[in-house]
Every structure is written in C-alpha cells, then in structure tokens.
Motif scaffolding. Structure first.
Motif, PDB file in Angstrom:
ATOM      1  N   THR A 285       0.816  -1.214   0.000  1.00 31.90           N
ATOM      2  CA  THR A 285       0.000   0.000   0.000  1.00 31.90           C
ATOM      3  C   THR A 285       0.853   1.267   0.000  1.00 31.90           C
ATOM      4  O   THR A 285       0.337   2.355  -0.220  1.00 31.90           O
ATOM      5  CB  THR A 285      -0.921   0.042   1.233  1.00 31.90           C
TER       6      THR A 285
ATOM      7  N   TYR B 245      -7.818  -0.533   6.022  1.00 29.42           N
ATOM      8  CA  TYR B 245      -7.916  -1.100   4.674  1.00 29.42           C
ATOM      9  C   TYR B 245      -8.062  -2.616   4.725  1.00 29.42           C
ATOM     10  O   TYR B 245      -8.956  -3.201   4.106  1.00 29.42           O
ATOM     11  CB  TYR B 245      -6.653  -0.676   3.913  1.00 29.42           C
TER      12      TYR B 245
ATOM     13  N   ARG C   3     -11.467  -5.443   4.080  1.00 30.18           N
ATOM     14  CA  ARG C   3     -11.471  -6.632   3.210  1.00 30.18           C
ATOM     15  C   ARG C   3     -11.805  -7.902   4.000  1.00 30.18           C
ATOM     16  O   ARG C   3     -12.411  -8.826   3.449  1.00 30.18           O
ATOM     17  CB  ARG C   3     -10.120  -6.779   2.508  1.00 30.18           C
TER      18      ARG C   3
ATOM     19  N   ARG D 128      -6.439  -6.645  -7.126  1.00 32.45           N
ATOM     20  CA  ARG D 128      -7.129  -5.381  -7.423  1.00 32.45           C
ATOM     21  C   ARG D 128      -8.660  -5.489  -7.351  1.00 32.45           C
ATOM     22  O   ARG D 128      -9.308  -4.504  -6.956  1.00 32.45           O
ATOM     23  CB  ARG D 128      -6.668  -4.872  -8.792  1.00 32.45           C
TER      24      ARG D 128
ATOM     25  N   ILE E  67      -9.453  -4.530  -3.992  1.00 35.87           N
ATOM     26  CA  ILE E  67      -9.268  -3.096  -3.774  1.00 35.87           C
ATOM     27  C   ILE E  67     -10.519  -2.372  -4.259  1.00 35.87           C
ATOM     28  O   ILE E  67     -11.065  -1.499  -3.590  1.00 35.87           O
ATOM     29  CB  ILE E  67      -8.021  -2.564  -4.518  1.00 35.87           C
TER      30      ILE E  67
ATOM     31  N   CYS F 101     -13.173  -4.152 -10.917  1.00 29.08           N
ATOM     32  CA  CYS F 101     -11.863  -3.550 -11.171  1.00 29.08           C
ATOM     33  C   CYS F 101     -11.734  -3.397 -12.683  1.00 29.08           C
ATOM     34  O   CYS F 101     -11.987  -4.340 -13.436  1.00 29.08           O
ATOM     35  CB  CYS F 101     -10.760  -4.456 -10.631  1.00 29.08           C
TER      36      CYS F 101
ATOM     37  N   CYS G 227      -3.646   2.398  -8.380  1.00 25.73           N
ATOM     38  CA  CYS G 227      -3.061   1.465  -7.410  1.00 25.73           C
ATOM     39  C   CYS G 227      -1.547   1.507  -7.578  1.00 25.73           C
ATOM     40  O   CYS G 227      -0.881   2.374  -7.013  1.00 25.73           O
ATOM     41  CB  CYS G 227      -3.650   0.066  -7.561  1.00 25.73           C
TER      42      CYS G 227
ATOM     43  N   LEU H  32      -1.487   3.781  -2.012  1.00 25.74           N
ATOM     44  CA  LEU H  32      -2.446   3.142  -2.901  1.00 25.74           C
ATOM     45  C   LEU H  32      -3.820   3.780  -2.804  1.00 25.74           C
ATOM     46  O   LEU H  32      -4.265   4.228  -1.757  1.00 25.74           O
ATOM     47  CB  LEU H  32      -2.517   1.663  -2.535  1.00 25.74           C
ATOM     48  N   SER H  33      -4.512   3.805  -3.947  1.00 24.55           N
ATOM     49  CA  SER H  33      -5.924   4.137  -3.990  1.00 24.55           C
ATOM     50  C   SER H  33      -6.547   3.269  -5.081  1.00 24.55           C
ATOM     51  O   SER H  33      -6.016   2.202  -5.396  1.00 24.55           O
ATOM     52  CB  SER H  33      -6.132   5.635  -4.251  1.00 24.55           C
ATOM     53  N   CYS H  34      -7.647   3.720  -5.676  1.00 27.13           N
ATOM     54  CA  CYS H  34      -8.330   2.933  -6.702  1.00 27.13           C
ATOM     55  C   CYS H  34      -9.159   3.867  -7.578  1.00 27.13           C
ATOM     56  O   CYS H  34      -9.812   4.784  -7.071  1.00 27.13           O
ATOM     57  CB  CYS H  34      -9.231   1.880  -6.060  1.00 27.13           C
TER      58      CYS H  34
ATOM     59  N   ALA I  58     -10.533   3.376  -0.979  1.00 25.80           N
ATOM     60  CA  ALA I  58      -9.472   2.404  -0.725  1.00 25.80           C
ATOM     61  C   ALA I  58      -8.290   3.072  -0.032  1.00 25.80           C
ATOM     62  O   ALA I  58      -7.743   4.069  -0.504  1.00 25.80           O
ATOM     63  CB  ALA I  58      -9.011   1.763  -2.029  1.00 25.80           C
ATOM     64  N   CYS I  59      -7.916   2.508   1.102  1.00 25.72           N
ATOM     65  CA  CYS I  59      -6.816   3.008   1.946  1.00 25.72           C
ATOM     66  C   CYS I  59      -7.150   4.353   2.591  1.00 25.72           C
ATOM     67  O   CYS I  59      -6.284   5.012   3.142  1.00 25.72           O
ATOM     68  CB  CYS I  59      -5.499   3.097   1.164  1.00 25.72           C
TER      69      CYS I  59
END
Length: 660
Positions: free
Chosen positions: A30, A46, A50, A321, A324, A344, A351, A362-364, A370-371
């Motif tokens: 991350t 994060y 999940r 991913r 994510i 995704c 990412c 990291l993001s998305c 995300a994160c």
C-alpha cells in the motif's frame, strides 16, 4: 447463495490452518507505512474492510527484514520490536471476522529497486545490471551477508508470530532478490549458492529452514514464486516445477504461483489487455509436481476463480485489485448479489500507478475509499437536499451514487440515450469489457438507490429544475478536438467516438487513425483484431506517451501482433477522397491510402453549457470530471466522489451565527 458459487465458500486447510473459503487477497503493498517501519492506521482500516467483506485469507504486501533492504519503499519493516503493536492491531482487526492473515516477508527487491529508491547500488546474487538503470551494477551478497539475512529472517518471523499472524509467506517472486538466486540468468555465482539447480535453491531453502526454526512446526509457511518468467532466458515452467518439488521437500506448506517478472512487468500487474485468468495455466503442471495446496492469481473473476477451484488445478483463487475495487466481493457472491460487485477495470492508474508514479499510497480508480476507509466514509445526512446532476459520465454517476447513499434526493440528466459518457465508447473493445461492467454496475446502483435518471434530456441554464434544486453538479464531459485540417469534414473522415459506437461508418479494409494517444491505440487494436488493416499516424515520436508504462508493456506488443502500422513523427496535411497526405519533420511528404480515416486528435472540456450554468448559479454549482480537466476514469470518479461527500459543507443555506 447462488448455487454456482458454492465451491468458492468451502473451507480448505494449509497445514493445520483451516481457511473458511477459497478466496484469498493477493499480497499488494500500500506504500503507506511510516519511514520507521510501522504500518499505518489507514492500512489497518484497509485490511479490516477486506476481512469484513468476507475474504477467507489476506496476505499482506511484503514487509522487509531491514530498512536497508527496504530501499526506501514505504512498506512495513520488521527490524525492531516496536513494530509489533501495530501489527497486532492489524491481525486482530482481520481475525475478528474469521479471516486468516499472512505476513509476507521479503529480503528486498535486489536489482528491481526503482532508481529513486536507492542511494547505493542494490544488492543481488551476482554483479549484474540494475533493472531500471543498467549502468548501475548490483553488489553481490557475500556468504557472510547471506548468513546475516538468515538471522534477520528468523528474527522477523518471531516478530510476526508474536504479533499474531496466522502464517508466513516468503516473497520469492517476480525477479526479486530471492528469485535472483534461483534463476541462472541472474545467478552467476560459482560458490555453494550458484551453478546447479540444487545450489541455486540453497538460498530459498535456507530461508525456509530459518523461519521454521524460529516459529516452530505448526505455523504454515507459504512461498510465492513466478513459474514462468515469460522472456528469453528467463525461467521456464519445466524448470520451475523442479524448484517447486525442492520447496515442498524443504517444508513449505503451500505455493502461491503465477507468471511474469520485471522484464515482463505487465504480468506482475496484468492490465486489461491480458484478459481473464491470464496466469492460471501454471496450475496444471504444478498440480502434477507437488501435493501441497496451490494458490493462483492473475486477473481472476468470480467465474474464472470458480472454474479453477472446481477443476482441482488449484485450491485457492487470489483476488488482488478486485478486492481493492470492492472489499465486499466475497460477501456479495455469498448472498447472490453478483451484479452488485463493483468491477476492477484493470487500469493500474490509481493502485500501482499512484505508488510508482507519485510515490504516494495506494488508492483505486473506481473505489476512492481504498486506503482511506475512515477518512472518506460516506455518512448519512441529517439535512437531505435536492441534487441535480447534469451529465451521466463517470463523474456524474459517482456523484449520484454517493449523494444517494447519503440520503439526498438525486436526479441525473443525460443528453444521450445511454449512460456512461465517453466510457460507453471506450468500452466497445473486447479487452475493455470491464468498462462495460462498470457502466452496468452504476446503472444497477442508481436503480437500487432510487436515483431518478432522465436520458435523452438536454439541460440548459434556463431550466427551472436548476433554480429549484439545492446543489448542481455539472459533468458534461469533453468533446473531440477537430483541428482545421483541409478535408477533415469529408464523409470518409469520422470521429473516434463514432468509430466505436457506429461501426458501420468504418468502411473498407484500410483504416488510418490520426492521433496515437491511448484512444487511437485502443481503437487501432480493436479494428485490427476484427481484421482491418490499420495505420496510426502520430505527430510525436512515440505512441501513447501518456499510457502507464506497465499497460504499455502489453499494448505495444499487441499492436505489433495484429500488424498495426505505426507512423510516428508525422503530421497530417490533408484528408483526401481515398487517403491522406502526411509530412515528416524534415519536410518529406507521403500519401497514405485509406478507405476510412478516423480523427483521434484528443478531447477538450465541453464547457459551453457548464459555463452558463455555473455563471448563473455559481454559489450552488460544482463542475466535475472532464469538463474541468480532461483526464482518465479515476480522475472523473474521484471528482464525483469528492463533490458528493462535500454536499453538506457546500450548502447554500447559510448557518446561523452564534454571537458570544
């Protein structure tokens, strides 16, 4: 539960550890840890999300043995005892949901270190060139260095066991330092750690034994390895099978296998061009070679994962991913809500692209939370408002979704007959099927959330709906750039969007695309896959310089495979009845025959309506997406998300002042 996904929710054991289902989150860094090696609270949140979402097991991104071996990467470092409390927090945050959590240990990237992540030459098995700067020669580890690393593995293993991890995975993957010992193309040693396969395997085998001695017989040890490097001179499937047997004999409890290396980096972060389940082919030979459990990753979908597990070729399907993008993917499958799984889109932009390109966490592109699960939490409003959204592209769709979740009354207006904006055209190639899934997902979400969607409706600044509402988001997107080139208005010259959506306009066998950005390249590949003879004309010296280098590693070979002609360094002079004239920088002119010519010169913000609306209602209007800056999907989604979560803060109803 849908009958078709039942197999994914059966338990399975790795050693003595039982995992509740067959869905494993792949190890991905991350880049959010502190420089002192402690993981961040954001990373804990994060992974907790999940686990709450139903993953059976989570393998954290690699944690490094020491600060020196981390080479500047902002992942966890296991060198000191003070990292244990935060690691305990992440373990318990995950385990409370019945999910197993695995610590992945790494002695570093070796020759794969990014140039901006080392001050001195990186270490390796041998004095070989650095991957990203061949002028830098790696420092080979001495036998004494190796023995120090073995002790560091043991110390690190004790720390993650103390923190409460359920298992340990050794990162022997993708041409990193351990792989550099295992592979003859990088291992040129003449001592006991080089030469024969047995000697090259001495380094990983000693690591397994060092960890086993530190954690005892019960804690499972996994090993992550690429079974097919996919480049000339790299390790082949046949040789990898012999290595898997050595690892099993050394006491490894499960194997995490796929393909690729940094020479074929698109297989490390597989983009959309590689398709679904693109690395499951390594499983069948591995199943014949060993008897321990097998985990496999590589662009898996719920369907490819199900097929893999039901085939018996692997025991766990890994989602990186996709988890994510949607941390709740497992639970949604469990209760029969496949259509609610946010896809995704395999763009790699937010990412790994965010980490490698911006050195940030990291993001998305499709999941802005995300994160940032706690910071960007979507909260129910106590003051519902009337929200009008003009434009049904990704920015408008995300703004509508988030505003509706908050409890606002949302009406979205789209001038076309379909939602998606430019996504609708970009999604036509078979390799961009995830964009089609994303549009369908938004359509489902808006329906479930009660958003009023009015298609084929053009909104102007004078529409009464704008005066009556509390907040306006304008996402009218972008329009094609049409330069004043002679003949550009001919019938045989069409726009890229029309070429995608109205394929009947692409007449004849010979097609020339003017503009070699991502749009032009994707369209060229799509047409070439259909059997067209395609030429790209691009004024710059290279095609698609804006494309993330990992994605380009797949795209460019595919253009060559389908024989797309690339004419770079040329500008278009004129469009003619049966072709076009182009000119090189040196003044050389060439005529290219074509039946259809496609304008892909790029896009510009469509500001005509947005400027009028924002001028008239400036206090309650926010422009979002390409209408502000032409960007990629993730930029538009982020703009829509940010606009929606700030609705209450942007309210035009002034709060009363408290005078003390």
């Amino acid at each position: 539960m849908l009958q078709s996904y039942e197999t994914l929710f059966t338990p399975f054991k790795i050693g003595k550890m039982e995992v509740k289902n067959r869905i494993v989150m792949s190890p991905m860094g991350t880049n959010s840890a502190s420089p002192d090696g402690r993981i961040s609270v954001d990373e804990i949140d994060y992974f907790e999300a999940r686990a709450r979402g139903g993953a059976g097991m989570i393998i954290m991104g690699c944690q490094f043995l020491t600060e020196d071996l981390a080479q500047g990467s902002l992942e966890g470092i296991l060198e000191k005892d003070y990292v244990i409390p935060m690691l305990t927090d992440v373990c318990e945050a995950v385990q409370r949901f019945g999910t197993k959590i695995v610590a992945q240990l790494s002695c570093g990237t070796g020759r794969n270190a990014f140039p901006n992540m080392f001050g001195e030459p990186p270490v390796s098995a041998s004095p070989i060139p650095s991957t990203f700067n061949p002028d830098v020669i790696c420092r080979p580890l001495s036998v004494e260095d190796i023995q120090v690393i073995m002790k560091q593995f043991a110390d690190s293993a004790k720390r993650v066991k103390a923190a409460g991890f359920d298992a340990i995975e050794i990162h022997g993957h993708a041409g990193y330092l351990i792989d550099q010992f295992m592979s003859p193309i990088w291992n040129k040693r003449e001592d006991e750690y080089g030469g024969t396969l047995e000697k090259r395997m001495r380094f990983p085998v000693e690591i397994v034994k060092s960890i086993r001695g530190a954690v005892g017989p019960a804690m499972p040890i996994l090993f992550r390895i690429s079974c097919d490097h996919r480049f000339n001179g790299g390790r082949t499937l046949e040789e990898s099978m012999e290595m898997l047997k050595v690892l099993e004999a050394a006491g490894v409890d499960a194997l995490d296998i796929d393909a690729g290396s940094y020479e074929t980096i698109d297989y490390i972060f597989p983009p959309s061009y590689l398709g679904d389940g693109c690395m499951d082919y390594v499983c069948a030979p591995a199943r014949q070679a060993v008897s321990i459990p097998i985990l496999n990753s590589g662009n898996h979908t719920p369907e490819t994962a199900l097929h893999l597990i039901e085939s018996g070729r692997a025991d766990f399907a890994m989602f990186g991913r996709p988890l994510i993008a949607d941390p709740d993917l497992p639970n949604k499958l469990l209760v029969g809500r496949r259509e609610d799984v946010r896809p995704c889109i395999r763009c790699n932009e937010e990412c790994i692209g965010r980490i490698a390109g911006r050195l940030t966490k990291l993001s998305c592109s499709v999941n802005i939370q995300a994160c940032n699960e706690k910071r960007f939490a979507i909260e129910k409003t106590t003051s519902p408002k009337q929200i009008v959204i003009v434009g049904g592209g990704p920015a408008g769709l995300e703004a509508a979704r988030v505003a509706a979740i908050q409890g606002h009354s949302v009406t979205l207006y789209e001038k076309e007959l379909v939602l998606g904006g430019q996504l609708a055209s970009a999604a036509t190639p078979p390799f961009k099927n995830k964009l089609r899934e994303l549009i369908r997902w938004y359509e489902n979400q808006l329906t479930e959330l009660g958003v009023t969607v009015k298609l084929n409706t053009f909104v102007t600044a004078d529409d009464p709906i704008l005066e009556a509402c509390d907040q306006i988001f304008v996402g009218t997107g972008a329009v094609p750039i049409v330069p004043p080139i002679p003949g550009i208005n001919r019938k045989n010259v069409i726009g890229a969007i029309d070429a995608h959506l109205k394929r009947e306009l692409v007449k004849g066998d010979h097609t020339v695309i003017t503009g070699g950005g991502l749009t032009g390249c994707d369209l060229a590949l799509e047409l070439a896959m259909e059997g067209k003879k395609v030429t790209i004309v691009e004024m710059q010296d290279t095609l698609a310089p804006e494309v993330f280098f990992i994605n380009a590693a797949s795209l460019m070979p595919m253009l060559e495979k389908y024989q797309v002609q690339q004419l770079t360094g040329h500008r278009v002079l004129s469009f003619e009845e049966n072709g076009l004239f182009v000119q090189k920088a040196d003044g050389t002119k060439t005529f290219i025959q074509a039946d259809t010519m496609i304008n892909a010169f790029g896009m510009k913000p469509n500001t005509e309506v947005s400027n009028l609306i924002s001028s008239k209602y400036h206090e309650k209007t926010r422009r979002i997406g390409d209408v502000v800056n032409v960007g990629k999907v993730g930029n538009a989604v982020r703009a829509g998300f940010f606009a929606a979560v700030s609705i209450d803060a942007n309210s035009t109803k002034k709060p009363s002042l408290q005078l003390n």
